[in-house]
Write a protein that holds these residues in place. Structure first.
Motif, PDB file in Angstrom:
ATOM      1  N   GLY A 127      36.345  33.362  40.757  1.00  0.00           N
ATOM      2  CA  GLY A 127      35.522  33.768  41.886  1.00  0.00           C
ATOM      3  C   GLY A 127      36.021  35.060  42.488  1.00  0.00           C
ATOM      4  O   GLY A 127      35.272  35.876  42.993  1.00  0.00           O
ATOM      5  N   SER A 128      37.290  35.259  42.437  1.00  0.00           N
ATOM      6  CA  SER A 128      37.909  36.516  42.843  1.00  0.00           C
ATOM      7  C   SER A 128      39.174  36.662  42.015  1.00  0.00           C
ATOM      8  O   SER A 128      39.769  35.689  41.599  1.00  0.00           O
ATOM      9  CB  SER A 128      38.235  36.519  44.335  1.00  0.00           C
ATOM     10  OG  SER A 128      39.201  35.538  44.616  1.00  0.00           O
ATOM     11  N   ASN A 129      39.571  37.878  41.785  1.00  0.00           N
ATOM     12  CA  ASN A 129      40.727  38.113  40.935  1.00  0.00           C
ATOM     13  C   ASN A 129      41.674  39.070  41.648  1.00  0.00           C
ATOM     14  O   ASN A 129      41.316  40.193  41.945  1.00  0.00           O
ATOM     15  CB  ASN A 129      40.287  38.707  39.591  1.00  0.00           C
ATOM     16  CG  ASN A 129      41.457  38.946  38.667  1.00  0.00           C
ATOM     17  OD1 ASN A 129      42.558  38.488  38.919  1.00  0.00           O
ATOM     18  ND2 ASN A 129      41.215  39.661  37.597  1.00  0.00           N
ATOM     19  N   SER A 130      42.881  38.616  41.901  1.00  0.00           N
ATOM     20  CA  SER A 130      43.864  39.483  42.546  1.00  0.00           C
ATOM     21  C   SER A 130      44.985  39.862  41.584  1.00  0.00           C
ATOM     22  O   SER A 130      46.010  40.364  42.004  1.00  0.00           O
ATOM     23  CB  SER A 130      44.436  38.792  43.791  1.00  0.00           C
ATOM     24  OG  SER A 130      45.075  37.592  43.410  1.00  0.00           O
ATOM     25  N   GLY A 131      44.764  39.603  40.311  1.00  0.00           N
ATOM     26  CA  GLY A 131      45.799  39.925  39.338  1.00  0.00           C
ATOM     27  C   GLY A 131      45.219  40.003  37.953  1.00  0.00           C
ATOM     28  O   GLY A 131      44.026  40.046  37.751  1.00  0.00           O
ATOM     29  N   VAL A 132      46.082  39.991  36.986  1.00  0.00           N
ATOM     30  CA  VAL A 132      45.686  40.119  35.591  1.00  0.00           C
ATOM     31  C   VAL A 132      45.326  38.739  35.050  1.00  0.00           C
ATOM     32  O   VAL A 132      46.020  37.763  35.309  1.00  0.00           O
ATOM     33  CB  VAL A 132      46.841  40.731  34.766  1.00  0.00           C
ATOM     34  CG1 VAL A 132      46.484  40.789  33.294  1.00  0.00           C
ATOM     35  CG2 VAL A 132      47.213  42.093  35.312  1.00  0.00           C
ATOM     36  N   GLN A 133      44.270  38.701  34.281  1.00  0.00           N
ATOM     37  CA  GLN A 133      43.890  37.482  33.583  1.00  0.00           C
ATOM     38  C   GLN A 133      43.772  37.817  32.111  1.00  0.00           C
ATOM     39  O   GLN A 133      43.053  38.734  31.741  1.00  0.00           O
ATOM     40  CB  GLN A 133      42.560  36.948  34.106  1.00  0.00           C
ATOM     41  CG  GLN A 133      42.617  36.520  35.548  1.00  0.00           C
ATOM     42  CD  GLN A 133      41.291  35.953  36.019  1.00  0.00           C
ATOM     43  OE1 GLN A 133      40.297  35.987  35.331  1.00  0.00           O
ATOM     44  NE2 GLN A 133      41.302  35.421  37.226  1.00  0.00           N
ATOM     45  N   ILE A 134      44.468  37.079  31.290  1.00  0.00           N
ATOM     46  CA  ILE A 134      44.489  37.375  29.862  1.00  0.00           C
ATOM     47  C   ILE A 134      44.206  36.105  29.096  1.00  0.00           C
ATOM     48  O   ILE A 134      44.719  35.041  29.420  1.00  0.00           O
ATOM     49  CB  ILE A 134      45.858  37.932  29.430  1.00  0.00           C
ATOM     50  CG1 ILE A 134      46.151  39.238  30.144  1.00  0.00           C
ATOM     51  CG2 ILE A 134      45.912  38.116  27.925  1.00  0.00           C
ATOM     52  CD1 ILE A 134      47.525  39.777  29.867  1.00  0.00           C
ATOM     53  N   THR A 135      43.434  36.261  28.071  1.00  0.00           N
ATOM     54  CA  THR A 135      43.249  35.167  27.134  1.00  0.00           C
ATOM     55  C   THR A 135      43.322  35.755  25.734  1.00  0.00           C
ATOM     56  O   THR A 135      42.848  36.850  25.485  1.00  0.00           O
ATOM     57  CB  THR A 135      41.911  34.423  27.360  1.00  0.00           C
ATOM     58  OG1 THR A 135      41.811  33.353  26.430  1.00  0.00           O
ATOM     59  CG2 THR A 135      40.723  35.330  27.216  1.00  0.00           C
ATOM     60  N   GLY A 136      43.994  35.091  24.863  1.00  0.00           N
ATOM     61  CA  GLY A 136      44.114  35.601  23.499  1.00  0.00           C
ATOM     62  C   GLY A 136      45.545  35.473  23.002  1.00  0.00           C
ATOM     63  O   GLY A 136      46.441  35.069  23.739  1.00  0.00           O
TER      64      GLY A 136
END
Length: 143
Positions: A127-136
């Motif tokens: 809903g909100s992102n205050s940092g890094v999001q990684i998938t893989g």
């Protein structure tokens, strides 16, 4: 049939299903059982409010028809025909009652307007992102 009615019924569908699943034929009862209330969420609660709004605007025959559609949908939760029959009752009520249409529009207007859905392998929803999001695989982040 008005596009507004079709849209309202489509929007109401998941809420109706949740209410019928949570309350069954008891969805029209005035007093909410505390145990049932604790087990339900906002989705079922809104569905219950929709069904009760329709119920209160019906005559005796309309109430019996609506109750029968709810009971069928509750007994056969995976039956698309039963769910369709319930939606048809809602459509009929909305066609016949302009005030009911306005009431449902107001109910939906009070819903949060944003939703976040993650779909698929390794997807991320935020809903909100205050940092890094990684998938893989083998991802590296340097700050």
């Amino acid at each position: 049939m008005s596009a507004e009615i079709v849209q309202l019924v489509e929007q109401a569908g998941p809420y109706l299903s949740a209410a019928v699943g949570a309350y069954g034929a008891q969805v029209f009862a005035r007093a909410e059982d505390a145990a049932v209330g604790a087990a339900t969420d906002a989705t079922a609660g809104l569905g219950r409010r929709i069904l009760q709004a329709v119920w209160h605007r019906q005559d005796e025959q309309g109430r019996a028809t609506l109750a029968s559609a709810v009971e069928d949908a509750a007994q056969e939760p995976d039956d698309a025909d039963a769910a369709g029959a319930l939606r048809q009752q809602i459509k009929r009520a909305l066609r016949e009652d302009e005030e009911l249409r306005h009431e449902l529009v107001e109910l939906f207007a009070q819903l949060p307007q944003s939703s976040v859905v993650a779909s698929g392998e390794r997807s991320i929803a935020s809903g909100s992102n205050s940092g890094v999001q990684i998938t893989g695989d083998d991802a590296h982040v340097t700050r």
